[in-house]
Design an enzyme around this catalytic site. Structure first.
Site, mmCIF file in Angstrom:
data_model
loop_
_atom_site.group_PDB
_atom_site.id
_atom_site.type_symbol
_atom_site.label_atom_id
_atom_site.label_comp_id
_atom_site.label_asym_id
_atom_site.label_seq_id
_atom_site.Cartn_x
_atom_site.Cartn_y
_atom_site.Cartn_z
ATOM 1 N N HIS A 145 0.863 -1.185 0.000
ATOM 2 C CA HIS A 145 0.000 0.000 0.000
ATOM 3 C C HIS A 145 0.896 1.230 0.000
ATOM 4 O O HIS A 145 1.537 1.534 0.990
ATOM 5 C CB HIS A 145 -0.917 0.003 1.222
ATOM 6 C CG HIS A 145 -1.956 -1.067 1.187
ATOM 7 N ND1 HIS A 145 -2.501 -1.626 2.327
ATOM 8 C CD2 HIS A 145 -2.565 -1.696 0.142
ATOM 9 C CE1 HIS A 145 -3.384 -2.525 1.987
ATOM 10 N NE2 HIS A 145 -3.433 -2.594 0.664
ATOM 11 N N GLU B 183 1.395 4.015 2.779
ATOM 12 C CA GLU B 183 1.907 3.611 4.088
ATOM 13 C C GLU B 183 3.427 3.698 4.090
ATOM 14 O O GLU B 183 4.142 2.699 4.206
ATOM 15 C CB GLU B 183 1.414 2.210 4.410
ATOM 16 C CG GLU B 183 -0.105 2.155 4.515
ATOM 17 C CD GLU B 183 -0.668 0.743 4.501
ATOM 18 O OE1 GLU B 183 -1.899 0.629 4.552
ATOM 19 O OE2 GLU B 183 0.116 -0.225 4.421
ATOM 20 N N HIS C 110 3.190 -3.007 7.072
ATOM 21 C CA HIS C 110 2.130 -2.069 6.696
ATOM 22 C C HIS C 110 2.162 -0.850 7.607
ATOM 23 O O HIS C 110 2.887 -0.816 8.600
ATOM 24 C CB HIS C 110 0.752 -2.736 6.811
ATOM 25 C CG HIS C 110 0.398 -3.624 5.666
ATOM 26 N ND1 HIS C 110 -0.514 -3.283 4.703
ATOM 27 C CD2 HIS C 110 0.855 -4.864 5.331
ATOM 28 C CE1 HIS C 110 -0.619 -4.263 3.826
ATOM 29 N NE2 HIS C 110 0.204 -5.240 4.186
ATOM 30 N N GLU D 99 1.794 -3.819 11.540
ATOM 31 C CA GLU D 99 1.277 -2.475 11.313
ATOM 32 C C GLU D 99 2.021 -1.466 12.190
ATOM 33 O O GLU D 99 2.178 -1.675 13.390
ATOM 34 C CB GLU D 99 -0.216 -2.425 11.657
ATOM 35 C CG GLU D 99 -1.083 -3.393 10.880
ATOM 36 C CD GLU D 99 -1.603 -2.792 9.587
ATOM 37 O OE1 GLU D 99 -1.248 -1.645 9.307
ATOM 38 O OE2 GLU D 99 -2.361 -3.482 8.887
#
Length: 1157
Positions: free
Chosen positions: A885, A888, A993, A1072
């Site tokens: 992504h 990010e 992420h 994350e």
């Protein structure tokens, strides 16, 4: 020696800091009993066991201790100030009582509440409880006796003295007494409504909020464990077979107990439905709608039953919406307690769209608006919750076209506006203003986003599955309703439609027939070149990443060596190798200079509630008075692209392209006298700004560009701003965000870079901004004319505004603003170039190869790291990926920390490379990174199953296509090559992420015990817990409390789940990192800078090093970390418990507090 149960703590937790006062009197009452068959009870301490309850005789006693056995009870109030008294009224006395045998007890044996003196209360209660237990075994034969006993015990629980009530509660909780068990047995076995009612009344008195403290909590927990509420529902259901009128004596008290237990049991709604309690409750609501006394507990219970989604639908079909509307019209206007519960029930029921339709048919909306219009007349103790429920109902109603029309017709728009403007400044009204603004914006006619087209400014022709091109006009981009927002890869709070594509893929999936996608055998054989560690550590020619970049520079007429260039020149030369759809006009100054975040910690922003209220009022004003705003376009990317006559902007392959550069230092201090506004620019790598509109002298609305070939997914922004005045506040409103909430509401600031400050030696990104808020605006999220049926469901959705004020430190500076610290594809090239030139530690093998090329022609790097002094065939593999992504960017900083650590000459790094081979793909989606997209660069393909839709690369891992998803296809092929052809084990797979709506660094793992597929539960695999626990020990930013290990059906195509399932990698994770900061650990209350992100990547490597440690080492590490965490979080946990206690006290439902209102 008897067993003792010690209940330590405050009788009243909320007053635990108050000093305890004790009385000066002392008394001891001793009762000794023998077996029930004995004719008399005599005091023989040597042959009996003793139960001692010591109670500090005080107004607010602080501690209670109970020690119990089966027969003898001693109550000994003591006072530290005075010795035991010898007066007759307080002296120790012994009561001897004859207890009849169970075979001789008759229903005529009753006890009057006033039959005992104050000195004999304990004696009578002990005997009463014993008789209650005897009669409970055959409740139907002793109805009158049990009724009298209930009355006797209830009278003792209703006295005013706290000490006396707590004394009674203490004896009710003695294990051998089994009071709750006996009471539940009476309710379940008896078919006499009067006795059921009196028994429920007794339980209700025992659970009264007047008895707040640990004893009451224990009693409620015991009742929950015995499923007392379920027993009551079954009994009422059975008794109602003879007609609802039979329940008259017991409805009030029975539902009084149910409401007490419902607030503590989140599953009670399901249990009630299974035993028929939901429909019974609705039937009773209709039957007793005019009974002011019985109606209130029924409404209380209905509120809890309606919290379940299935119950909402069931009640709606059963006519509950009409029932509530009827009751609403009949309840007196000053009965605010009942009105509050009616509104709360309707707010829950209208979450189901079918119930909204039913409510519109009734006249209830008019009554709601009437109350809202006179909100200041509502009784203060019910005001907030009643208004919150009304606004919740209106919000649900306004989601439908007919509902909006009804609200507007009844004057709801004016009433809502009046409420917003007249609300007092009290903090408790803030949430109400937000809800009212939401209702207002749903009712008004929404404006189109002020851009030339809802589609993104950049288009790209990509091949279909068979290799033929598809034009954007014929792509899935024309059906935006099927797009999937998965920017936060595992965000539990995303809206339902965010995973619509994944749901379509898996709604009919049967894993028993699941056949994972397999790479073509010919393609697998080609991957042998990516394993130089198995070929004598020799990298095959033509596969090197740096060789590919050199060839690209040569093709573009610039093949000079980068060996002697400084970092800025290296970046400029490397940018020539970056192929983009957009013709960039410059390189960004902070990217060119390799700027990072500050070393000093930056605190999170303290949200100003007054500012947020002001923003809500400003939103209303902009809707009602649009002419007050100038709407002057000062930057328009669409116009700039059209002026170059390059609507389809694909980078030409001509070698005559000019070299990009940066002239910001020459522009600093120079004012653009041709304009009197700020200047903007975003035509550089990772830049994103589509249009800037000046709405006031120092206020600008900013519109972000959508993903390529898309009309959605706006969050990442990165742009240049110049021509400013110093020390002047400028207000920026980014008006086309799509997520319903953001960390901008919870302390996050945007990042800011000043070229003038960099020229003075302070070349770093800093957090900057005040008056930060994130709220809904009046712009419609989709075009008015939409052919897609699914997308019509979201036709009333609005965009959200991220607003912040910036005070520029210097006049006529050149500055940059971004969502987060940028990390471009060119920056990755420069970083990898530096790694190629730096000396490696002894015996360390490092290679950088081209895994594949993206659809835009950019090479994707694959790194291999290990040591050469051990056979690679015997090593397990660590497979790490990042940046699928593009928005990010924090994941790239974490990945850089990981790579840096592995190439250091340290014992831990040496140990890791000795044991494992690291395969690292640092950027899975270069195209999206280059074009500044969030969450992903969407490509356009033809799909036979879902029509023409956009795609998220992290939803393609189950079945990627080489022609459409080359990076995912080849990454998965590498894993298949390792596990199938080589037969090696992948020890850890981790996909890096960034998370935009949660703090800290945390992981999503795969627990077979939390899988949607029942067969997964049979997999004995607990290793998924180990790495997160170790990361908690080694990473200052990590929070194991934020980790999740659920395997959801809609996540089957994500990297984490696909790798876990197909390649049986137990340690398969998504890691994350927050774009904001931390709310725990040493960085609590601070933003995460690039330094903390790099540090997180290093700490992750340390966690990996413990995987093969001895069990003793792992246990010692985890124990040490747990002790530190307990000490650190002790204060926070106490505060949290106190907050929960306060919340529970506010939500306490007691009939005595409401009376008949």
């Amino acid at each position: 020696m008897p067993d003792q149960i010690r209940l330590c703590g405050q009788v009243n937790k909320r007053r635990s800091n108050m000093a305890t006062t004790t009385s000066s009197t002392s008394a001891t009452v001793t009762t000794t009993t023998t077996t029930p068959s004995a004719p008399r009870i005599t005091a023989k301490p040597s042959t009996t066991t003793t139960t001692t309850t010591r109670l500090l005789s005080a107004t607010k006693p602080s501690t209670i201790s109970i020690s119990s056995t089966s027969t003898t009870t001693t109550i000994q109030p003591t006072s530290p100030a005075s010795p035991p008294s010898t007066s007759p009224s307080t002296n120790t006395s012994t009561a001897t009582t004859t207890s009849p045998s169970p075979t001789t007890i008759t229903s005529s044996s009753t006890i009057s509440p006033s039959s005992t003196s104050s000195s004999g209360d304990v004696v009578s209660l002990s005997v009463t409880l014993e008789r209650f237990a005897c009669y409970a075994e055959d409740a139907s034969s002793h109805v009158d006796a049990l009724g009298s006993l209930n009355t006797c015990i209830s009278s003792k629980l209703r006295v005013e003295e706290d000490a006396s009530r707590l004394n009674v509660l203490g004896q009710l909780l003695v294990p051998e007494v089994q009071f709750i068990e006996n009471a539940a047995g009476v309710i379940e076995r008896c078919r006499h409504a009067g006795l059921v009612g009196s028994t429920c009344s007794l339980l209700h008195d025992a659970m009264s909020p007047k008895n707040k403290g640990e004893l009451r909590d224990m009693l409620i927990r015991k009742a929950l464990n015995l499923n007392v509420a379920e027993v009551i529902f079954r009994t009422l259901r059975s008794l109602s077979g003879d007609g609802l009128s039979v329940l008259d004596p017991c409805v009030h008290s029975a539902y009084g107990v149910i409401t007490k237990l419902a607030s503590k049991d989140p599953k009670l709604a399901i249990k009630a439905r299974l035993v028929g309690g939901v429909k019974l409750t609705h039937q009773l609501l209709r039957a007793y709608a005019s009974n002011a006394v019985i109606l209130l507990p029924l409404l209380m219970a209905t509120k809890y039953l309606a919290k379940n989604v299935t119950n909402q639908i069931m009640l709606g079909k059963d006519g509950c919406v009409a029932t509530m509307a009827t009751i609403l019209c009949s309840v007196p206007k000053n009965h605010w307690g009942k009105l509050k519960f009616i509104m709360e029930i309707l707010a829950l029921l209208t979450k189901a769209k079918s119930n909204v339709v039913r409510l519109i048919r009734e006249t209830a909306i008019h009554h709601m608006l009437t109350i809202l219009d006179c909100w200041d007349k509502v009784e203060r103790r019910h005001q907030i919750k009643l208004l919150k429920a009304i606004l919740g109902i209106l919000s649900h109603v306004c989601d439908s076209k007919h509902g909006r029309n009804a609200v507007v017709t009844l004057g709801g728009l004016e009433i809502t506006q009046k409420f917003i403007t007249s609300c007092p400044g009290d903090k408790k009204f803030d949430s109400l203003i937000s809800s009212a603004t939401n209702v207002f914006l749903k009712c008004v006619t929404k404006g189109e986003l002020p851009v030339s087209s809802h589609k993104g400014a950049i288009r790209f022709k990509v091949p279909s599955g068979d290799g033929s091109p598809i034009s954007p006009e014929n792509s899935r981009e024309t059906t935006p309703g099927t797009e999937v927002d998965s920017s936060d890869e595992e965000d539990e709070g995303e809206e339902e439609e965010d995973d619509e594509e994944a749901y379509c893929d898996f709604k009919n999936l049967d894993l028993a027939e699941y056949c994972p996608h397999r790479t073509q055998p010919d393609d697998l054989l080609k991957l042998a070149s990516f394993f130089p560690e198995l070929n004598g550590f020799v990298v095959p020619g033509g596969t090197g990443f740096m060789d590919s970049l050199a060839s690209a520079r040569k093709e573009r007429g610039n093949g000079c060596d980068m060996q002697s260039e400084n970092p800025s020149e290296m970046y400029i030369r490397s940018s020539m190798c970056t192929k983009s759809l957009l013709q960039f006009v410059k390189v960004s100054y902070p990217d060119m200079t390799g700027s990072c975040g500050p070393k000093a910690l930056e605190p999170l922003y303290a949200k100003d509630r007054k500012v947020c209220r002001m923003k809500a009022l400003a939103t209303i004003k902009r809707v009602l008075q649009p002419d007050l705003y100038m709407q002057r376009v000062v930057y328009d990317l669409d116009y700039l692209l059209e002026s170059d006559h390059t609507k389809q902007l694909i980078t030409p392959t001509s070698s005559s392209l000019r070299i990009l550069n940066n002239w910001d230092e020459k522009r600093v201090g120079k004012k653009d006298i041709a304009v009197n506004h700020l200047n903007f620019e975003s035509r550089f790598e990772s830049g994103n700004l589509r249009r800037a509109i000046q709405v006031a002298s120092h206020e600008y609305d900013l519109i972000l560009n959508a993903d390529v070939n898309s009309s959605h997914h706006h969050q990442w922004f990165y742009f240049e701003v110049s021509n400013m005045e110093a020390k002047t506040p400028y207000l920026f409103n980014i008006i086309n965000n799509e997520k319903s909430n953001s960390e901008f509401n919870f302390g996050m600031k945007p990042v800011f870079f000043s070229v003038k400050e960099a020229m003075r030696g302070r070349s770093e990104w800093v957090r900057l901004g005040t008056d930060i808020c994130y709220h809904k605006n009046h712009y419609s999220r989709i075009p008015k004319q939409v052919a897609n049926v699914k997308h019509k469901k979201t036709s009333n959705k609005c965009y959200y505004t991220a607003t912040f004020t910036v005070i520029f430190p210097h006049a006529n500076d050149v500055c940059y603003l971004a969502y987060h610290y940028p990390y471009t594809y060119t920056q990755l090239q420069v970083y990898l170039s530096k790694l190629e030139k730096q000396p490696l530690p002894p015996s360390v093998f490092y290679s950088n190869q081209v895994l594949c090329h993206t659809l835009g022609g950019n090479p994707v790097p694959l790194l291999t790291l290990t040591r050469t002094d051990k056979k690679a065939e015997e090593k397990e593999v660590m497979f790490l990926t990042a940046r699928v992504h593009p928005g990010e960017s924090n994941s790239s900083w974490v990945m850089q920390g990981t790579i840096d650590f592995l190439l250091k000459d340290t014992p831990v790094a040496k140990d890791l490379l000795d044991k494992y081979v690291f395969k690292i793909i640092p950027m899975l989606n270069p195209e999206g990174v280059i074009h500044g997209k969030y969450p992903s660069c969407r490509i356009t393909i033809s799909s036979q199953r879902c029509g023409l839709t956009d795609e998220d690369l992290n939803r393609r891992w189950r079945a990627p296509m080489s022609s459409l998803h080359p990076t995912i296809y080849n990454a998965k092929a590498l894993l298949e090559y390792i596990t199938s052809l080589q037969g090696r084990q992948v020890r850890v797979f981790c996909d890096y992420h960034g998370h935009s709506r949660q703090k800290n660094v945390f992981m999503y793992g795969c627990s077979p015990y939390q899988s949607w597929w029942p067969a997964d539960n049979e997999r004995a695999d607990c290793q998924y817990l180990l790495l997160p626990r170790l990361a908690q020990c080694t990473m200052n930013t990590f929070s194991i409390r934020d980790c999740h290990f659920t395997i959801e059906k809609t996540r089957e195509s994500t990297a984490r789940v696909a790798v876990w399932r197909q390649f049986e990698v137990g340690m398969s994770y998504t890691m994350e990192a927050s774009t904001c900061g931390c709310d725990q650990g040493p960085y609590k209350g601070q933003h995460l800078s690039t330094h903390q992100l790099v540090e997180s990547g290093e700490g992750f490597c340390v966690a990996l090093s413990y995987l093969d440690a001895s069990m003793e080492t792992i246990t010692e590490t985890l124990s040490s970390a747990n002790r530190m965490e307990d000490r650190e979080n002790h204060g926070t946990e106490v505060e949290r418990l106190l907050e929960e206690e306060e919340l529970n006290s506010e939500d306490e439902l007691d009939l005595d507090l409401y009376g008949c209102c």
